[in-house]
Design an enzyme around this catalytic site. Structure first.
Site, mmCIF file in Angstrom:
data_model
loop_
_atom_site.group_PDB
_atom_site.id
_atom_site.type_symbol
_atom_site.label_atom_id
_atom_site.label_comp_id
_atom_site.label_asym_id
_atom_site.label_seq_id
_atom_site.Cartn_x
_atom_site.Cartn_y
_atom_site.Cartn_z
ATOM 1 N N ASP A 269 -53.247 -4.021 1.803
ATOM 2 C CA ASP A 269 -53.197 -2.731 1.123
ATOM 3 C C ASP A 269 -54.383 -1.922 1.636
ATOM 4 O O ASP A 269 -55.342 -2.469 2.179
ATOM 5 C CB ASP A 269 -53.241 -2.880 -0.402
ATOM 6 N N TRP A 270 -54.317 -0.633 1.454
ATOM 7 C CA TRP A 270 -55.295 0.282 2.096
ATOM 8 C C TRP A 270 -56.698 0.076 1.514
ATOM 9 O O TRP A 270 -56.979 0.471 0.390
ATOM 10 C CB TRP A 270 -54.806 1.716 1.946
#
Ligand code: BGC
Length: 742
Positions: A269-270
């Site tokens: 995930d970012w």
């Protein structure tokens, strides 16, 4: 005889051409040869790449892209959110929209709506259509769908997920993934795993039993991987066993790779990566995020300083890490590239089309749930109704912008009031009163819904106006609920309470006093409490329904379409009726939360504690009625290898055509480990003309009787008596059948 020189030249050129084309064919690199098996192409490409090129593929180069191998003609990877439509183009290294004028998409309904449709064909259509939009926009990875289980109604991201039941979510995610991937676009199933709250999402460590992990939180991911053949998966932000999920040895190596044999790519995930060592060894392939430390500040354009960039490179170069560890990641990334960007046969996609808008509307129409219809106020009787008053901010508010990363810049959006006016214009007088003020800002990362919802009047003035107008109409339709602002249905924070915000409860109570023909439409991605329920005859649950939201709702309210959705999660009266809250097991302390309710999530908790819900999981009404009869099983004694076929007849006993969602739950009266009273193991949505009867069949195998034994670390079906319960909802079981397992 001598051949003229000009013929000689032609012949020579011809021979040369034949030769060189043969030669070219025989020397075409294997990795470029679409006829060769992917694994061969991967090894060939890998053998041509430098360490620098391999490292580059393992991390982002911009907000949403990662490098290919320019020297070899291997294209970049381009990701997009997901999951309800294709996100606007953002600047290279900023979240702000880039200002393109050709990137306005069709917004599909939120995944809660899709889950509420209980229709696997609709899920396939959804996946195929959103995949087409991604493909046209030249994205090869769609960041979605999300299948985190609905553990608490406060989770700000529940609207992006598929409800509280692992079987329902698993059945719906598979066709979605396949549909997306039929375009040569990878579905990236997220957020794996245990991302069940937004509070402290970056650091929270989840303590959960193996049994709850395997029975509740993992099955939908497992289905997406083993049945849907998902090509990508996104690690979650939080921690499990004190390791971040994006580089978690148990979740990624032991379970995803070793148990489920996942051969796709694991994407962080970012900003979800925090440790080079773990990122290298624990199953992550690609690191994405903002700057070096994830979501917050740092050096701009510091992609080369990512955990899987320079630090990884240096470890390979100084021999601390074997190159083979890097190769393993690059194989997964190349597999993604060959499955998507370098699949020369994949379709071209399509974008922003009327066809997609029509599909979006159809999904919305199938997901809206009728919760109460006591006076048969709905469908609106157009012969008798002259005047309708619509009240509430959500009637006019555009909802596609907002909510966090799933926010969309849309080609158009029809809010409910506009939809109703479109439909009723010539037949009924439709007026509007604001009623309450919620969230007036329609901007996200530079995208604006261009609506001015500013309102200066006080709560009292707004309620008074609405009530005065309500006194002189035939029907009042209140359209409210939550919205996609922070603290409601939105990424990055949870809700504070189960109640409707912004004085809506007071408004609804006041309206009910002046006009008893009151329809309440709640738009949300979460359950809300309804203290006024006894005073309101008709209640409808709608969702963030995208581009065609208003037209879909109008079609349901007027009976053009018969409602056929059922709830994918339980509506309770109080927060304490949910296990996580009753046990004080949310949101945790000191960055740790223990899932004390264990496997008793959603209706499993209501059943165990005997809590009557406001509206049960699986519940939803129709404008017609259905009768269940002739429940039969093909056998009553099964061996472990046998499958059981259960059939029953469903009759549409009312006056209009409609669809019923028939549910099969398994009840195990006696077992070594405690089990939920019932667990969903089958469902079918059946469309029936008025008066029509159809036979519905369920075939279940051993898996339906099994529970996860944490000691043995395997699924066990204990011999003995079982019961199959057939219901119209989790609290409405219509018939039971007993069978024995040898
Ligand atoms: C979200 C993901 C999303 C990503 C990229 C993250 O903050 O958790 O769901 O795909 O951002 O926008």
């Amino acid at each position: 005889m001598s051949i003229p020189i000009k013929y000689l030249t032609v012949i020579t050129v011809f021979i040369f051409c034949c030769y060189s084309s043969l030669y070219a064919q025989s020397t075409k690199p294997i990795y470029l040869d679409a006829n060769k098996p992917i694994e061969e192409r991967i090894e060939d490409a890998l053998s041509r790449m430098t360490v620098e090129e391999k490292i580059a593929m393992c991390h982002a180069q911009s907000k949403f892209s990662s490098p290919g191998v320019p020297r070899l003609g291997i294209p970049e990877n381009w990701m997009t959110d997901g999951p309800h439509g294709i996100r606007t183009e953002v600047l290279w290294d900023e979240w702000k929209q880039a200002g393109w004028t050709n990137d306005s998409c069709i917004a599909f309904p939120a995944l809660t709506c899709l889950a509420a449709s209980w229709n696997k064909e609709i899920a396939a259509l959804y996946g195929k259509s959103v995949g087409e939009e991604a493909r046209y926009r030249k994205k090869n990875v769609l960041l979605g769908p999300g299948v985190n289980i609905y553990r608490t109604p406060l989770n700000g991201r529940n609207f992006e997920y598929m409800g509280e039941d692992p079987y329902l979510a698993g059945q719906m995610v598979v066709p979605y993934v396949k549909g997306v991937q039929s375009n040569g676009v990878a579905a990236c199933v997220k957020h794996y795993a245990l991302n069940n709250q937004e509070t402290s999402r970056m650091e929270i460590n989840v303590k959960v039993s193996d049994r709850a992990l395997y029975e509740i939180y993992l099955p939908a991911y497992k289905a997406a991987v083993t049945e849907g053949n998902a090509w990508a998966i996104m690690g979650a932000y939080g921690k499990y066993r004190q390791q971040h999920a994006c580089h978690n040895q148990y979740l990624l190596q032991d379970i995803l790779r070793d148990e489920w044999h996942f051969d796709g790519v694991v994407i962080s995930d970012w900003g979800g990566v925090h440790n080079t060592e773990q990122a290298i060894y624990n199953g992550l392939d690609m690191e994405f995020g903002t700057w070096t430390n994830g979501m917050t500040g740092g050096k701009s354009s510091a992609y080369n300083d990512y955990y899987l960039a320079r630090p990884f490179y240096e470890k390979i170069k100084n021999g601390e890490v074997e190159e083979e560890v890097l190769n393993e990641k690059v194989r997964n990334i190349l597999r993604l590239v060959f499955r998507t960007n370098m699949d020369t046969d994949r379709p071209w996609g399509s974008f922003g089309t009327p066809e997609h808008a029509a599909i979006s509307r159809k999904i919305a129409e199938e997901g809206i749930v009728l919760l109460k219809n006591e006076k048969d106020l709905l469908p609106i009787d157009l012969d008798k109704t002259k005047k309708i008053l619509v009240v509430g901010e959500n009637a006019i508010k555009m909802m596609c912008v907002g909510g966090g990363s799933s926010s969309l810049k849309v080609k158009y959006e029809v809010p409910p009031f506009e939809g109703l006016k479109n439909r009723l214009e010539n037949e009924v007088e439709v007026s509007y009163a604001r009623g309450y003020v919620g969230h007036v800002d329609g901007n996200f990362d530079g995208v604006s819904s261009s609506q001015d919802l500013a309102e200066d009047r006080s709560e009292k003035e707004l309620i008074d106006e609405a009530c005065t107008m309500a006194g002189s109409v035939d029907i009042v339709i209140f359209i409210g609920g939550l919205n996609k602002s922070r603290g409601q249905d939105c990424e990055g924070a949870d809700r504070k309470s189960l109640d409707l915000p912004y004085a809506q409860n007071r408004l609804i109570e006041a309206l009910a006093k002046v006009n008893s023909n009151l329809v309440v439409v709640n738009i949300s991605g979460n359950a809300v409490s309804m203290p006024w329920l006894d005073e309101v005859p008709t209640v409808m649950q709608s969702w963030y329904n995208g581009t065609e939201a208003g037209n879909a709702l109008a079609a349901i309210l007027t009976g053009d379409v018969n409602p056929s959705g059922k709830l994918p999660f339980t509506f309770n009266n109080n927060l304490n009726d949910y296990g996580a809250h009753f046990l004080n097991a949310y949101p945790g302390n000191d960055n740790e939360v223990e899932y004390k309710e264990d496997i008793y999530v959603g209706y499993r908790w209501n059943d165990k504690e005997n809590i009557k819900p406001l509206f049960a999981f699986g519940y939803g009404l129709s404008y017609t009625t259905f009768e269940y009869s002739n429940l039969m099983a093909n056998k009553t004694n099964l061996s472990k290898e046998d499958s059981l076929t259960i059939s029953l007849d469903i009759t549409n006993s009312g006056k209009v055509d409609g669809a019923e969602i028939v549910q099969l739950y398994i009840h195990d009266p006696e077992s070594n480990l405690p089990r939920p009273e019932k667990e969903l193991k089958g469902f079918e949505k059946v469309f029936l003309k008025s008066g029509e009867t159809k036979t519905v069949q369920f075939t279940i195998d051993n898996a339906a009787q099994s529970y996860f034994d944490p000691e043995k670390h395997e699924w066990i079906a204990e011999p003995g008596r079982f019961e199959a319960w057939i219901g119209a909802a989790s609290d409405d079981v219509r018939a039971k059948i007993k069978f024995d397992l040898d």
